[in-house]
Design a protein around this motif. Sequence first.
Motif, PDB file in Angstrom:
ATOM      1  N   SER A   1       0.857  -1.196   0.000  1.00 29.17           N
ATOM      2  CA  SER A   1       0.000   0.000   0.000  1.00 29.17           C
ATOM      3  C   SER A   1       0.884   1.233   0.000  1.00 29.17           C
ATOM      4  O   SER A   1       2.110   1.141  -0.030  1.00 29.17           O
ATOM      5  CB  SER A   1      -0.919  -0.007   1.231  1.00 29.17           C
ATOM      6  OG  SER A   1      -0.149   0.131   2.423  1.00 29.17           O
ATOM      7  N   THR A   2       0.276   2.367   0.080  1.00 25.53           N
ATOM      8  CA  THR A   2       1.067   3.604   0.089  1.00 25.53           C
ATOM      9  C   THR A   2       1.958   3.690   1.318  1.00 25.53           C
ATOM     10  O   THR A   2       2.985   4.369   1.297  1.00 25.53           O
ATOM     11  CB  THR A   2       0.122   4.813   0.057  1.00 25.53           C
ATOM     12  OG1 THR A   2      -0.797   4.715   1.153  1.00 25.53           O
ATOM     13  CG2 THR A   2      -0.640   4.877  -1.257  1.00 25.53           C
ATOM     14  N   SER A   3       1.583   2.975   2.369  1.00 25.78           N
ATOM     15  CA  SER A   3       2.367   3.041   3.611  1.00 25.78           C
ATOM     16  C   SER A   3       3.076   1.732   3.955  1.00 25.78           C
ATOM     17  O   SER A   3       3.869   1.698   4.897  1.00 25.78           O
ATOM     18  CB  SER A   3       1.449   3.444   4.779  1.00 25.78           C
ATOM     19  OG  SER A   3       0.400   2.494   4.934  1.00 25.78           O
ATOM     20  N   VAL A   4       2.774   0.667   3.229  1.00 19.32           N
ATOM     21  CA  VAL A   4       3.378  -0.636   3.530  1.00 19.32           C
ATOM     22  C   VAL A   4       4.142  -1.145   2.311  1.00 19.32           C
ATOM     23  O   VAL A   4       3.568  -1.284   1.229  1.00 19.32           O
ATOM     24  CB  VAL A   4       2.312  -1.677   3.934  1.00 19.32           C
ATOM     25  CG1 VAL A   4       2.981  -3.039   4.176  1.00 19.32           C
ATOM     26  CG2 VAL A   4       1.564  -1.225   5.174  1.00 19.32           C
ATOM     27  N   THR A   5       5.435  -1.390   2.500  1.00 19.88           N
ATOM     28  CA  THR A   5       6.266  -1.966   1.433  1.00 19.88           C
ATOM     29  C   THR A   5       6.387  -3.466   1.651  1.00 19.88           C
ATOM     30  O   THR A   5       6.711  -3.918   2.749  1.00 19.88           O
ATOM     31  CB  THR A   5       7.668  -1.330   1.434  1.00 19.88           C
ATOM     32  OG1 THR A   5       7.545   0.075   1.199  1.00 19.88           O
ATOM     33  CG2 THR A   5       8.545  -1.954   0.358  1.00 19.88           C
ATOM     34  N   VAL A   6       6.109  -4.220   0.603  1.00 16.33           N
ATOM     35  CA  VAL A   6       6.148  -5.679   0.687  1.00 16.33           C
ATOM     36  C   VAL A   6       7.453  -6.193   0.070  1.00 16.33           C
ATOM     37  O   VAL A   6       7.851  -5.752  -1.013  1.00 16.33           O
ATOM     38  CB  VAL A   6       4.931  -6.290  -0.049  1.00 16.33           C
ATOM     39  CG1 VAL A   6       5.023  -7.806  -0.073  1.00 16.33           C
ATOM     40  CG2 VAL A   6       3.643  -5.846   0.641  1.00 16.33           C
ATOM     41  N   ASN A   7       8.081  -7.131   0.763  1.00 12.06           N
ATOM     42  CA  ASN A   7       9.393  -7.623   0.288  1.00 12.06           C
ATOM     43  C   ASN A   7       9.342  -9.052  -0.258  1.00 12.06           C
ATOM     44  O   ASN A   7      10.373  -9.705  -0.412  1.00 12.06           O
ATOM     45  CB  ASN A   7      10.419  -7.552   1.421  1.00 12.06           C
ATOM     46  CG  ASN A   7      10.036  -8.427   2.608  1.00 12.06           C
ATOM     47  OD1 ASN A   7       9.046  -9.144   2.572  1.00 12.06           O
ATOM     48  ND2 ASN A   7      10.836  -8.336   3.669  1.00 12.06           N
ATOM     49  N   ASN A   8       8.117  -9.552  -0.563  1.00 12.64           N
ATOM     50  CA  ASN A   8       8.029 -10.949  -1.028  1.00 12.64           C
ATOM     51  C   ASN A   8       6.921 -11.134  -2.068  1.00 12.64           C
ATOM     52  O   ASN A   8       6.219 -12.138  -2.071  1.00 12.64           O
ATOM     53  CB  ASN A   8       7.788 -11.891   0.158  1.00 12.64           C
ATOM     54  CG  ASN A   8       6.506 -11.573   0.916  1.00 12.64           C
ATOM     55  OD1 ASN A   8       5.907 -10.508   0.729  1.00 12.64           O
ATOM     56  ND2 ASN A   8       6.084 -12.474   1.776  1.00 12.64           N
ATOM     57  N   ASN A   9       6.768 -10.178  -2.957  1.00 17.04           N
ATOM     58  CA  ASN A   9       5.673 -10.277  -3.937  1.00 17.04           C
ATOM     59  C   ASN A   9       6.133 -10.714  -5.329  1.00 17.04           C
ATOM     60  O   ASN A   9       5.344 -10.731  -6.266  1.00 17.04           O
ATOM     61  CB  ASN A   9       4.891  -8.955  -4.025  1.00 17.04           C
ATOM     62  CG  ASN A   9       5.810  -7.764  -4.226  1.00 17.04           C
ATOM     63  OD1 ASN A   9       6.911  -7.920  -4.742  1.00 17.04           O
ATOM     64  ND2 ASN A   9       5.369  -6.578  -3.806  1.00 17.04           N
ATOM     65  N   THR A  10       7.416 -11.078  -5.461  1.00 10.90           N
ATOM     66  CA  THR A  10       7.959 -11.502  -6.753  1.00 10.90           C
ATOM     67  C   THR A  10       8.682 -12.835  -6.582  1.00 10.90           C
ATOM     68  O   THR A  10       9.421 -13.013  -5.606  1.00 10.90           O
ATOM     69  CB  THR A  10       8.961 -10.457  -7.282  1.00 10.90           C
ATOM     70  OG1 THR A  10       8.339  -9.179  -7.297  1.00 10.90           O
ATOM     71  CG2 THR A  10       9.435 -10.806  -8.674  1.00 10.90           C
ATOM     72  N   PHE A  11       8.455 -13.756  -7.530  1.00  8.28           N
ATOM     73  CA  PHE A  11       9.103 -15.060  -7.426  1.00  8.28           C
ATOM     74  C   PHE A  11      10.040 -15.280  -8.607  1.00  8.28           C
ATOM     75  O   PHE A  11       9.682 -15.014  -9.766  1.00  8.28           O
ATOM     76  CB  PHE A  11       8.062 -16.187  -7.397  1.00  8.28           C
ATOM     77  CG  PHE A  11       8.674 -17.550  -7.225  1.00  8.28           C
ATOM     78  CD1 PHE A  11       9.180 -17.958  -6.006  1.00  8.28           C
ATOM     79  CD2 PHE A  11       8.765 -18.427  -8.307  1.00  8.28           C
ATOM     80  CE1 PHE A  11       9.761 -19.219  -5.847  1.00  8.28           C
ATOM     81  CE2 PHE A  11       9.341 -19.675  -8.168  1.00  8.28           C
ATOM     82  CZ  PHE A  11       9.836 -20.075  -6.936  1.00  8.28           C
TER      83      PHE A  11
END
Length: 424
Positions: A245-255
């Motif tokens: 989201s605009t405030s949450v960075t995700v570090n596991n969305n690509t495989f």
Amino acid sequence: MSKNLIGSMLVGVLLLVACKKQTAQENIADEVTTKDFVYNIATKNITPDELVNAKIASPIGVKLIYCYLSRANATDSLIHIELVDEQQKNNVNLTIPKDAFSTANIHIKGVKLAIKHIDNSSFESFVKVSGFVPPLPKLEDFAGSLLPDANGNIQINGKAISENGVKRVEIYDDSQSSYTLVETINNPSSSTEFTVNYNYVYRANTANVKVVVVDNFDLTAEKVISVPVLPYTLLTDLVMGAQGSTSVTVNNNTFIAETGTLSGSCNLNANEALMDFLFYGTSNGPTFYSPTNTTNVAANFRCNGTSWSIENPSNFKATRFRVLVPGNAAIDNVYASYNANSISNLDDSGLFNNIPVPSGSTARFDGSATATTAIFNTTTSYLIWVRIPRANGTFRNCLIRAKEVVVASTAGLSTIKFDIYIQK
């Protein structure tokens, strides 16, 4: 009567008496004390004593003994000569070496003793030796081939059987080229049937596991279970997040299948040529995305609030998905292989034989909708065939097993847990 005649008669009587005494002495039999023996053809062991033996009491005295092996189907053969010490001549303890029976078989009747006395007279006796062939042990109900599960475990089940009593079962593997002992399973009761239920933990480079049964006669039987070198890598319980989201960075969305690794939003540009699929939360449900299908959603992947701006879309891989919906014989076979942990390959003409190749650019989760080739769930239609193009024009196949999906109120925070088989 003349003295000469009387003398002659006396000499004759004395000679006759002496002759009778000598004949009587020569006819005195030796006393041979022995047992009936059994020779185990398989183990080369002798019972009830460890060696064939006899005690010989000889009034005359024994000089030597010839021992002949007597068989029903062959002429007698000399197997041992016993030279008797002068001091032991009247009481001989005969012991025949075990290796003297190397030519013995089931037709053996015993050992003929030709006893030579010190005065060159002789006597014969016989020691009964019977041949015995014990039944060989056997292994039943063991699989011919087994695959390790996701944790590297192989369950080895079967029965070890021996009429002689099972002493132990040994497990070997060839992880070090030659077979090495992994485990010894003793059977204290020496029962004739022993159930094997052993959890073997896979060791790197193992191609075969060998099961050996040893019975109470030390006879053995073995079963080799092949452990195929699998043409795929299995990764379990991977968790992918969506775009964030605009405030949450995700570090596991690509495989990335080549390395079996996950990456996140802050590495999207660096991984544009490497990524094989992404996970994205839509209003209709969280979805696996092909890189080539991200053009319209890329801006929603954010690294610390900054949207992803695709640098070179020509680097993207055209990954394709097909949800495998049960009800078709070929697809049912994939589910059966998966559930039996017997997947041996990920080939188009193997595991996926007679299934149309994947053609969808997305695969979406919906736990309540009817499953389709593009909609999966975690209860009935949970296997997804993923087809990834390679640079050389071939394809890498993968099989996803969707296990848990969390549909978050903020779609970009949804997650999925899955296992994946990756073709090498």
